[in-house]
Write an enzyme that holds these catalytic residues in place. Structure first.
Site, PDB file in Angstrom:
ATOM      1  N   LYS A   1      21.104  21.807  28.356  1.00 62.01           N
ATOM      2  CA  LYS A   1      20.552  21.588  29.701  1.00 62.01           C
ATOM      3  C   LYS A   1      21.639  21.811  30.736  1.00 62.01           C
ATOM      4  O   LYS A   1      22.838  21.772  30.447  1.00 62.01           O
ATOM      5  CB  LYS A   1      19.974  20.173  29.833  1.00 62.01           C
ATOM      6  CG  LYS A   1      20.970  19.023  29.608  1.00 62.01           C
ATOM      7  CD  LYS A   1      21.826  18.668  30.804  1.00 62.01           C
ATOM      8  CE  LYS A   1      22.821  17.575  30.508  1.00 62.01           C
ATOM      9  NZ  LYS A   1      23.780  17.367  31.646  1.00 62.01           N
TER      10      LYS A   1
ATOM     11  N   ASP B   1      20.427  11.211  28.024  1.00 61.76           N
ATOM     12  CA  ASP B   1      19.898  12.573  28.157  1.00 61.76           C
ATOM     13  C   ASP B   1      18.941  12.955  27.038  1.00 61.76           C
ATOM     14  O   ASP B   1      18.284  14.000  27.115  1.00 61.76           O
ATOM     15  CB  ASP B   1      21.049  13.597  28.186  1.00 61.76           C
ATOM     16  CG  ASP B   1      21.779  13.617  29.517  1.00 61.76           C
ATOM     17  OD1 ASP B   1      21.180  13.223  30.531  1.00 61.76           O
ATOM     18  OD2 ASP B   1      22.955  14.038  29.529  1.00 61.76           O
TER      19      ASP B   1
END
Length: 285
Positions: free
Chosen positions: A9, A133
């Site tokens: 990401k 995350d």
């Protein structure tokens, strides 16, 4: 043998709002999946075997992929063996969520491999136990993350965008970055809502103008090579931002040919930096 991809990401915006009651930091961030990914391979085995091609990472507790395997076993009560092989491509300690992506891939992969039929709520809860995350990496796509980063609001995807990922030799521990933030006298304001609005409006050029990371001015004095990455990309006229707490940056390219040109220039100017060409990605389902 089954393969589960673990896409990395980037953070299009990252702000810190203070310290929570549980001593975690309150963040407001915009996350977007990219195509650069690790692979998790799962196969039947009489015993439980975990391996990783990156010898710098642990092959037991402390490797989030291994921790995810053990968490699923405890949660479901499954005792039979399994072989999990982790093939790393995403650099560790770079702010790209590689470890979180690996943990999320193990959760998705074991749910399929063992036909656990865990609900989305169960999967999200397990992901949150592993790291801030991991819930985003579980689903991918694009999202605004609040709280610890695990309170997710889905957002429209960017149109397919070519990226050049640049990483200097430094590896930055997330905890050290937050300690540096806490010690800073002044911190930058980040227009997270502006980036969100630009995504909703389908205006990627406004995303590039508004994207910002509160950790850049905090970390640059401590790690001068991070500031150097930013300066070199600026000299090449590449919109760029540090991802997460660093040390990787992503630069925006108009085409694959342009991405290749930028990568070639970076290899020429700074051969000690690692460079990848990739593009934005979508959801994991």
């Amino acid at each position: 043998m089954m393969e589960e991809l673990a896409p990395a990401k980037i953070n299009l915006a990252l702000a810190v709002k203070g310290v929570r009651f549980d001593d975690f930091h309150e963040v407001d961030t915009v996350l977007h999946a990219i195509k650069l990914a690790d692979s998790v391979y799962i196969d039947a085995c009489e015993e439980t075997v975990f391996s990783c091609n990156d010898i710098s990472l642990p092959v037991g507790a402390g490797n989030l992929a291994y921790d995810a395997l053990q968490l699923v076993r405890r949660y479901t009560g499954i005792t039979r063996g399994v072989r999990v092989q982790l093939l790393k491509r995403v650099p560790a300690g770079a702010g790209l969520g590689g470890g979180s992506a690996d943990a999320a891939a193990v959760l998705r992969g074991l749910n399929r491999f063992w036909d656990l039929q865990l609900t989305a709520a169960e999967m999200h809860w397990l992901a949150g136990r592993l790291g801030s995350d991991v819930p985003f990496c579980l689903v991918g796509g694009a999202a605004r993350g609040r709280g610890r980063g695990d309170e997710l609001e889905p957002l429209p995807l960017l149109p397919e965008t070519w990226l050049v990922i640049v990483r200097p030799p430094q590896t930055i521990a997330t905890g050290a970055a937050y300690r540096a933030y806490d010690a800073a006298e002044h911190v930058a304001w980040v227009d997270v809502t502006g980036v969100v609005n630009a995504l909703h409006a389908g205006r990627p050029e406004m995303v590039w103008r508004r994207m910002a990371n509160v950790f850049e001015p905090v970390m640059f004095p401590l790690f001068p090579e991070l500031a150097e990455v930013r300066e070199v990309l600026a000299d090449l006229h590449v919109p760029a931002l540090m991802s997460g707490t660093g040390s990787a940056f992503f630069g925006i390219a108009a085409s694959p040919r342009e991405a290749g040109r930028i990568a070639d220039e970076l290899h020429r100017l700074r051969p000690q930096w690692q460079v990848w060409i990739t593009k934005t990605g979508g959801g994991t389902q």
